[in-house]
Design an enzyme around this catalytic site. Structure first.
Site, PDB file in Angstrom:
ATOM      1  N   ASP A 166      96.400  38.732  18.467  1.00  0.00           N
ATOM      2  CA  ASP A 166      97.398  38.571  17.409  1.00  0.00           C
ATOM      3  C   ASP A 166      97.582  37.087  17.107  1.00  0.00           C
ATOM      4  O   ASP A 166      98.030  36.327  17.964  1.00  0.00           O
ATOM      5  CB  ASP A 166      98.721  39.188  17.866  1.00  0.00           C
ATOM      6  CG  ASP A 166      99.715  39.375  16.730  1.00  0.00           C
ATOM      7  OD1 ASP A 166      99.480  38.831  15.644  1.00  0.00           O
ATOM      8  OD2 ASP A 166     100.721  40.074  16.934  1.00  0.00           O
ATOM      9  N   ASP A 167      97.198  36.672  15.886  1.00  0.00           N
ATOM     10  CA  ASP A 167      97.332  35.277  15.445  1.00  0.00           C
ATOM     11  C   ASP A 167      96.398  34.328  16.183  1.00  0.00           C
ATOM     12  O   ASP A 167      96.693  33.132  16.310  1.00  0.00           O
ATOM     13  CB  ASP A 167      98.776  34.772  15.590  1.00  0.00           C
ATOM     14  CG  ASP A 167      99.727  35.419  14.598  1.00  0.00           C
ATOM     15  OD1 ASP A 167      99.288  36.270  13.806  1.00  0.00           O
ATOM     16  OD2 ASP A 167     100.923  35.072  14.628  1.00  0.00           O
TER      17      ASP A 167
ATOM     18  N   CYS B 274      99.953  40.233   9.538  1.00  0.00           N
ATOM     19  CA  CYS B 274      99.735  41.285  10.519  1.00  0.00           C
ATOM     20  C   CYS B 274      99.637  42.707   9.972  1.00  0.00           C
ATOM     21  O   CYS B 274      98.618  43.368  10.112  1.00  0.00           O
ATOM     22  CB  CYS B 274     100.866  41.208  11.535  1.00  0.00           C
ATOM     23  SG  CYS B 274     100.783  42.491  12.768  1.00  0.00           S
TER      24      CYS B 274
ATOM     25  N   ARG C  91      96.228  45.214   9.852  1.00  0.00           N
ATOM     26  CA  ARG C  91      96.030  46.380  10.714  1.00  0.00           C
ATOM     27  C   ARG C  91      95.813  47.647   9.894  1.00  0.00           C
ATOM     28  O   ARG C  91      95.042  48.531  10.294  1.00  0.00           O
ATOM     29  CB  ARG C  91      97.227  46.511  11.661  1.00  0.00           C
ATOM     30  CG  ARG C  91      97.252  45.409  12.685  1.00  0.00           C
ATOM     31  CD  ARG C  91      98.608  45.194  13.354  1.00  0.00           C
ATOM     32  NE  ARG C  91      98.622  43.871  13.960  1.00  0.00           N
ATOM     33  CZ  ARG C  91      98.306  43.629  15.228  1.00  0.00           C
ATOM     34  NH1 ARG C  91      97.991  44.620  16.039  1.00  0.00           N
ATOM     35  NH2 ARG C  91      98.309  42.396  15.692  1.00  0.00           N
TER      36      ARG C  91
ATOM     37  N   LYS D  76     100.189  46.676  20.452  1.00  0.00           N
ATOM     38  CA  LYS D  76     101.046  46.536  19.282  1.00  0.00           C
ATOM     39  C   LYS D  76     100.612  47.475  18.160  1.00  0.00           C
ATOM     40  O   LYS D  76      99.444  47.527  17.794  1.00  0.00           O
ATOM     41  CB  LYS D  76     100.982  45.076  18.820  1.00  0.00           C
ATOM     42  CG  LYS D  76     101.722  44.774  17.521  1.00  0.00           C
ATOM     43  CD  LYS D  76     101.572  43.300  17.181  1.00  0.00           C
ATOM     44  CE  LYS D  76     102.128  42.976  15.811  1.00  0.00           C
ATOM     45  NZ  LYS D  76     102.012  41.545  15.486  1.00  0.00           N
TER      46      LYS D  76
ATOM     47  N   HIS E 105     102.816  48.235  14.748  1.00  0.00           N
ATOM     48  CA  HIS E 105     103.251  47.465  13.587  1.00  0.00           C
ATOM     49  C   HIS E 105     102.830  48.054  12.237  1.00  0.00           C
ATOM     50  O   HIS E 105     102.524  47.324  11.298  1.00  0.00           O
ATOM     51  CB  HIS E 105     102.774  46.010  13.690  1.00  0.00           C
ATOM     52  CG  HIS E 105     103.771  45.056  13.067  1.00  0.00           C
ATOM     53  ND1 HIS E 105     103.660  43.687  13.148  1.00  0.00           N
ATOM     54  CD2 HIS E 105     104.892  45.290  12.349  1.00  0.00           C
ATOM     55  CE1 HIS E 105     104.662  43.112  12.520  1.00  0.00           C
ATOM     56  NE2 HIS E 105     105.439  44.071  12.015  1.00  0.00           N
TER      57      HIS E 105
ATOM     58  N   SER F 256     105.951  43.257  16.319  1.00  0.00           N
ATOM     59  CA  SER F 256     105.678  41.955  16.935  1.00  0.00           C
ATOM     60  C   SER F 256     106.692  41.619  18.021  1.00  0.00           C
ATOM     61  O   SER F 256     107.843  42.080  18.006  1.00  0.00           O
ATOM     62  CB  SER F 256     105.680  40.846  15.868  1.00  0.00           C
ATOM     63  OG  SER F 256     104.623  41.029  14.953  1.00  0.00           O
TER      64      SER F 256
ATOM     65  N   HIS G  10     100.663  35.722  19.590  1.00  0.00           N
ATOM     66  CA  HIS G  10     101.770  35.602  18.635  1.00  0.00           C
ATOM     67  C   HIS G  10     102.974  34.995  19.347  1.00  0.00           C
ATOM     68  O   HIS G  10     103.240  35.304  20.516  1.00  0.00           O
ATOM     69  CB  HIS G  10     102.108  37.003  18.105  1.00  0.00           C
ATOM     70  CG  HIS G  10     103.068  37.022  16.961  1.00  0.00           C
ATOM     71  ND1 HIS G  10     104.403  36.693  17.103  1.00  0.00           N
ATOM     72  CD2 HIS G  10     102.898  37.360  15.665  1.00  0.00           C
ATOM     73  CE1 HIS G  10     105.000  36.823  15.927  1.00  0.00           C
ATOM     74  NE2 HIS G  10     104.112  37.218  15.034  1.00  0.00           N
TER      75      HIS G  10
ATOM     76  N   ASP H  46      93.714  39.625  14.323  1.00  0.00           N
ATOM     77  CA  ASP H  46      94.247  40.261  13.106  1.00  0.00           C
ATOM     78  C   ASP H  46      94.292  39.308  11.914  1.00  0.00           C
ATOM     79  O   ASP H  46      94.206  39.727  10.768  1.00  0.00           O
ATOM     80  CB  ASP H  46      95.632  40.856  13.359  1.00  0.00           C
ATOM     81  CG  ASP H  46      96.690  39.815  13.705  1.00  0.00           C
ATOM     82  OD1 ASP H  46      96.329  38.685  14.104  1.00  0.00           O
ATOM     83  OD2 ASP H  46      97.888  40.129  13.580  1.00  0.00           O
ATOM     84  N   ASN H  47      94.433  38.016  12.172  1.00  0.00           N
ATOM     85  CA  ASN H  47      94.445  36.992  11.112  1.00  0.00           C
ATOM     86  C   ASN H  47      94.349  35.623  11.770  1.00  0.00           C
ATOM     87  O   ASN H  47      94.182  35.528  12.990  1.00  0.00           O
ATOM     88  CB  ASN H  47      95.704  37.091  10.235  1.00  0.00           C
ATOM     89  CG  ASN H  47      96.992  37.234  11.013  1.00  0.00           C
ATOM     90  OD1 ASN H  47      97.645  38.280  10.973  1.00  0.00           O
ATOM     91  ND2 ASN H  47      97.384  36.204  11.752  1.00  0.00           N
TER      92      ASN H  47
ATOM     93  N   LYS I 217      97.333  31.324   9.078  1.00  0.00           N
ATOM     94  CA  LYS I 217      98.080  32.544   8.764  1.00  0.00           C
ATOM     95  C   LYS I 217      98.962  32.346   7.531  1.00  0.00           C
ATOM     96  O   LYS I 217      99.499  31.264   7.299  1.00  0.00           O
ATOM     97  CB  LYS I 217      98.948  32.907   9.974  1.00  0.00           C
ATOM     98  CG  LYS I 217      99.850  34.109   9.789  1.00  0.00           C
ATOM     99  CD  LYS I 217     100.638  34.386  11.058  1.00  0.00           C
ATOM    100  CE  LYS I 217     101.572  35.578  10.882  1.00  0.00           C
ATOM    101  NZ  LYS I 217     102.265  35.938  12.143  1.00  0.00           N
TER     102      LYS I 217
END
Length: 541
Positions: free
Chosen positions: A91-92, A131, A135, A184, A186, A209, A263, A315-316, A336
């Site tokens: 994540d991130d 995010c 996803r 996660k 989300h 998150s 994240h 994810d990004n 991001k």
């Protein structure tokens, strides 16, 4: 089924004429009427032979059907023909946060091993620079704009990804896969949007998150209301992932291991705190790498490595606004929330010993939306035909035998098309910026810009604007954008994120509080000035 019916009926067809013919020949012999009835007798005898042949044929058909059923059942149960699939999702995580992608401060030996012994993508794209839409694109193989998912869901959000969307686990379940999400989610935390209604047999993790309120672990539909100690999130997810692998080692499985880290707020377990040259963020990423290593080791121990496709990606891009705790996009521009390369171009490696050759460098680029059709192909099932699937089957890319069938990508943020890539060229539409006047002070704020054009092969960092020199290319790419927009037809209304709170009472409260504090300070300063003045007066006299 036809063979079985013939097996039952055909004995009646030939047994009757045979018995009748035998009786009739005996009668003719006794009465010495051989020639007068000979032809009638032969006819009935031939009918009996035909019936007997039909019986033999029917039995053969039935045996073939039985063999076919056995082979089909064997095919369904044979994991060698249906690879296990594991998607490990950070994540991130930034493009520059992995050793294989150029990090010199963060050690990631296990992910680097995957890249060295498998396929390492130079240009792999998330479906969004934030995010939730990212996803949604991963799980459905569709642009989030087609789903009305433009921004991130919050604990206040009442909506989520529509249950009518067809997800990777739903596709794979048709091939007999066991499916699980560890980590996660989300994509909506109300009942109808939860993982168990989106194709996952098992779910352990958090609904959104780790910087949001109401943070409790879900264990399938049960909630553990103990506060989550975020230092142990990565370890907890890893243990649950290994339990799932152990439980389903004898059948094909799909594991979506979606970490909350790195994240913000970033936390590492005590064993990893202070161990990385990359600071606390580096500690967290190195623990993620440790988790990857444990998954790979368990596959080796169970002798599943050669029948398991393992993918690691993010994810990004990195949340640069968070400074040292926000990661790095390496040579790429921004991160991001933005549709420059740093926001959507992410590290991605695919590992499958015996199938993906070591050192594979996929040609061209690919996207997160490509996994659904690729996994469907590997599992031997079809993708949904009642909707547009934007992803492409990239099995050939993984084996180093081709490129993605379409080298186009449309970059969206907040429901707005902001950029378009076709081959090596990327056009960036005019953008008003985000608090650009602060960009000199803090990463994550950017100034507005006019139309931009880049050759990403020669300029992946998007530094050299070629729009003025390539007027014809600009016109053709703008026309292609309009064609794509028209092809979308009527898109769903944007889902509400729930961020519509009226903060005016708290703003007024803040102003009143600050006003009172200033008044007290002013009065105190006058009183202090009076005291000092009196003291000086007394000293002088």
């Amino acid at each position: 089924m036809v063979g079985r019916r013939l097996v039952v009926v055909s004995p009646i067809i030939w047994t009757g004429p045979f018995l009748f013919n035998s009786w009739y020949l005996l009668l003719l012999w006794r009465k010495q009427l051989y020639y007068s009835k000979y032809f009638f007798s032969m006819a009935t005898f031939c009918l009996a032979l035909l019936g007997f042949a039909a019986t033999v044929f029917a039995q053969a058909v039935d045996d073939a059907n039985n063999i076919s059923d056995v082979l089909a059942a064997t095919d369904r149960l044979n994991p060698q023909d249906k690879p296990n699939i594991i998607v490990i999702f950070a994540d991130d995580l930034g493009y520059g946060d992995i050793g294989a992608y150029g990090s010199t401060t963060i050690k990631t030996p296990n992910i680097d091993q995957m890249a060295d012994q498998g396929a390492m993508f130079d240009a792999f794209y998330a479906a969004s620079p934030v995010c939730t839409p990212s996803r949604a694109g991963l799980l459905t193989g569709r642009y989030p704009i087609r789903q009305g998912i433009h921004d991130v869901f919050y604990p206040e959000s009442f909506q989520g990804m529509d249950p009518e969307e067809v997800t990777i686990p739903e596709v794979l379940k048709e091939a007999g896969y066991a499916t699980a999400l560890v980590g996660k989610w989300h994509l909506g935390h109300h009942q109808q949007y939860m993982p168990w209604n989106q194709g996952f047999d098992e779910f352990f993790g958090l609904p959104y998150s780790n910087d949001m309120g109401g943070l409790y672990y879900f264990d399938n539909k049960d909630i553990d209301f103990e506060d989550v100690d975020q230092r142990y999130i990565t370890k907890t997810y890893t243990d649950r992932a290994l339990q799932f692998i152990d439980k389903h080692q004898r059948q094909p499985f799909f594991l979506y291991l979606a970490h909350n880290m790195p994240h913000v707020p970033v936390y590492a377990s005590p064993e990893f705190e202070g161990q990385s040259a990359g600071g606390v963020y580096g500690d967290v990423v190195e623990e993620l790498d440790w988790s990857v290593g444990r998954v790979l080791a368990r596959l080796d121990a169970l002798k599943l490595s050669e029948n398991t496709l393992v993918i690691f990606t993010s994810d990004n891009g990195p949340w640069l606004m968070m400074g040292d705790e926000g990661g790095s996009a390496g040579e790429l521009r921004e991160g991001k929330q933005f549709t420059f390369e740093g926001g959507m171009r992410v590290p991605a490696v695919a590992y499958w010993p015996g199938t993906i050759k070591a050192g594979t460098k996929p040609a061209g680029f690919a996207t997160m939306m490509d996994w659904l059709p690729t996994f469907a192909n590997l599992a031997g099932v079809s993708v949904p035909v009642d909707r547009v699937i934007d992803g492409k089957d990239i099995t050939g890319l993984l084996t180093g035998s081709g490129a993605r069938s379409e080298q186009t990508l449309f970059y969206y943020m907040s429901g707005e098309l902001r950029a378009y890539r076709s081959g090596d060229w990327k056009i960036k539409l005019p953008y008003r910026g985000l608090a650009g006047f602060l960009s000199w002070l803090q990463d994550g704020f950017i100034s507005g810009h006019d139309l931009l054009l880049f050759n990403l092969k020669e300029d992946p960092g998007e530094r050299n604007n070629l729009a003025a020199e390539q007027g014809g290319r600009v016109e053709s790419m703008l026309a292609e954008i309009e064609v794509f927009k028209a092809s979308l037809g009527v898109v769903p209304v944007a889902k509400k994120t729930g961020k519509n709170m009226d903060f005016s009472p708290y703003v007024h409260l803040g102003f009143r509080f600050v006003g009172k504090v200033l008044l007290i300070l002013l009065l105190a300063s006058f009183f202090l000035f009076w005291i000092i003045r009196k003291a000086l007066h007394l000293i002088r006299h």
